[in-house]
Write a protein that holds these residues in place. Structure first.
Motif, PDB file in Angstrom:
ATOM      1  N   HIS A   1       0.784   9.698   6.026  1.00  0.00           N
ATOM      2  CA  HIS A   1       0.695  11.010   5.378  1.00  0.00           C
ATOM      3  C   HIS A   1       0.645  12.120   6.427  1.00  0.00           C
ATOM      4  CE1 HIS A   1       0.375   9.168   1.560  1.00  0.00           C
ATOM      5  NE2 HIS A   1      -0.911   8.879   1.581  1.00  0.00           N
TER       6      HIS A   1
ATOM      7  N   ARG B   1       0.824  -1.209   0.000  1.00  0.00           N
ATOM      8  CA  ARG B   1       0.000   0.000   0.000  1.00  0.00           C
ATOM      9  C   ARG B   1       0.858   1.259   0.000  1.00  0.00           C
ATOM     10  NH1 ARG B   1      -5.361   1.731   0.748  1.00  0.00           N
ATOM     11  NH2 ARG B   1      -5.285   3.997   0.474  1.00  0.00           N
ATOM     12  N   LEU B   2       1.910   1.269   0.816  1.00  0.00           N
ATOM     13  CA  LEU B   2       2.762   2.454   0.877  1.00  0.00           C
ATOM     14  C   LEU B   2       3.526   2.662  -0.431  1.00  0.00           C
ATOM     15  CD1 LEU B   2       4.123   2.222   4.537  1.00  0.00           C
ATOM     16  CD2 LEU B   2       2.297   3.697   3.645  1.00  0.00           C
ATOM     17  N   GLN B   3       3.920   1.575  -1.075  1.00  0.00           N
ATOM     18  CA  GLN B   3       4.558   1.695  -2.389  1.00  0.00           C
ATOM     19  C   GLN B   3       3.581   2.276  -3.404  1.00  0.00           C
ATOM     20  OE1 GLN B   3       5.835  -2.366  -2.840  1.00  0.00           O
ATOM     21  NE2 GLN B   3       7.928  -1.942  -2.138  1.00  0.00           N
TER      22      GLN B   3
ATOM     23  N   ARG C   1      -5.892   1.444   4.762  1.00  0.00           N
ATOM     24  CA  ARG C   1      -6.193   2.822   4.380  1.00  0.00           C
ATOM     25  C   ARG C   1      -5.890   3.782   5.525  1.00  0.00           C
ATOM     26  NH1 ARG C   1     -10.148   6.587   5.077  1.00  0.00           N
ATOM     27  NH2 ARG C   1     -11.247   5.211   6.523  1.00  0.00           N
TER      28      ARG C   1
ATOM     29  N   GLU D   1       1.333   4.336  -2.718  1.00  0.00           N
ATOM     30  CA  GLU D   1       1.182   5.743  -2.358  1.00  0.00           C
ATOM     31  C   GLU D   1       2.399   6.571  -2.771  1.00  0.00           C
ATOM     32  OE1 GLU D   1      -1.429   7.225  -0.901  1.00  0.00           O
ATOM     33  OE2 GLU D   1      -2.652   5.429  -0.587  1.00  0.00           O
ATOM     34  N   GLY D   2       3.425   5.915  -3.317  1.00  0.00           N
ATOM     35  CA  GLY D   2       4.574   6.649  -3.826  1.00  0.00           C
ATOM     36  C   GLY D   2       5.820   6.614  -2.962  1.00  0.00           C
ATOM     37  N   TYR D   3       5.799   5.804  -1.899  1.00  0.00           N
ATOM     38  CA  TYR D   3       6.963   5.704  -1.020  1.00  0.00           C
ATOM     39  C   TYR D   3       7.868   4.551  -1.436  1.00  0.00           C
ATOM     40  CZ  TYR D   3       4.062   8.608   2.033  1.00  0.00           C
ATOM     41  OH  TYR D   3       3.267   9.603   2.538  1.00  0.00           O
TER      42      TYR D   3
ATOM     43  N   ALA E   1      -2.101   4.219   5.985  1.00  0.00           N
ATOM     44  CA  ALA E   1      -1.530   5.111   4.983  1.00  0.00           C
ATOM     45  C   ALA E   1      -1.846   6.562   5.305  1.00  0.00           C
ATOM     46  CB  ALA E   1      -2.056   4.749   3.594  1.00  0.00           C
ATOM     47  N   ALA E   2      -3.065   6.814   5.785  1.00  0.00           N
ATOM     48  CA  ALA E   2      -3.435   8.187   6.140  1.00  0.00           C
ATOM     49  C   ALA E   2      -2.622   8.693   7.325  1.00  0.00           C
ATOM     50  CB  ALA E   2      -4.933   8.263   6.459  1.00  0.00           C
TER      51      ALA E   2
END
Length: 234
Positions: free
Chosen positions: A116, A23-25, A109, A27-29, A112-113
């Motif tokens: 952020h 999930r974090l990947q 979810r 999200e762009g990490y 991930a929030a």
């Protein structure tokens, strides 16, 4: 272009670690994974992550010890994952340098929030230290015996400095912005953590407990069923 941020995910359950990493990947990490305490320290040293998602229960040595060792090397935001919901366990995690926590089971979810939100908090702290607006005087909030330097992100009570995590500091500033006014948990959750629903109100409660431990039990008043208010003392 901002450099891609790196997150270290530490959990001894491969299914959870893989799901969180995926999930974090997405999200762009950039993500590294470790499954125990010793390998977590190895990955931390090799990868120099910008944030750590850290399970409390780990083989080798536990997540609390990992957090202590990490913070002794370099100050890094840490999101603790715990299967235990006891208040003392949560406060110990915050005491050793964690910035936030999630109790298992949790939604990917939501995790991930939270990641952020932690990065937003760190970015705000960096901007305030960066001095991008030198013409603006540093804002110092003085409420009775409490002094908050928002530019340097320092706090003292009765002249004694207190070390707050970035989120604890932001929570205190929001309460201090409206002293004696009861702020609902949902409002604090949205303003400090960036959450628009009430799923994380226990996180607010635990951070208030940490502030009381560091600054005094009399500083923040609980209004049961509503929220919290900062009390001004002489």
């Amino acid at each position: 272009m901002q450099q891609q941020r790196r997150v270290l995910v530490v959990d001894d359950e491969p299914t959870i670690a893989t799901s969180v990493a995926a999930r974090l990947q997405a999200e762009g990490y950039a993500v590294d994974v470790a499954l125990d305490g010793p390998s977590a320290m190895e990955r931390f040293a090799a990868g120099r992550p910008d944030l750590v998602v850290l399970d409390v229960m780990l083989p080798g040595f536990d997540g609390l010890e990992v957090c202590r060792r990490i913070q002794a090397i370099r100050s890094v935001p840490v999101l603790m994952l715990t299967a235990r919901d006891a208040e003392t366990d949560l406060l110990v995690g915050l005491a050793v340098g964690a910035d936030d926590y999630l109790t298992k089971p949790f939604s990917i979810r939501e995790l991930a929030a939270r990641v952020h939100a932690l990065f937003r908090t760190i970015d705000r702290a960096a901007e305030s230290r960066g001095g991008e607006q030198p013409a603006v005087a540093a804002a110092v909030i003085v409420l009775g015996d409490l002094e908050i330097d928002t530019a340097q992100r320092r706090v003292a009570r009765r002249g004694e400095p207190a070390h707050l995590t970035p989120i604890e500091f932001d929570l205190l500033v929001h309460l201090a912005g409206q002293p004696r006014t009861v702020l609902p948990r949902e409002v604090l959750l949205e303003r400090v953590w960036g959450w628009a629903d009430a799923t994380g109100t226990r996180t607010v409660d635990s951070h208030v407990k940490a502030l009381r431990r560091k600054l005094g039990a009399d500083l923040i008043r609980t209004v049961h069923g509503v929220g919290y208010a900062l009390e001004v003392t002489a």
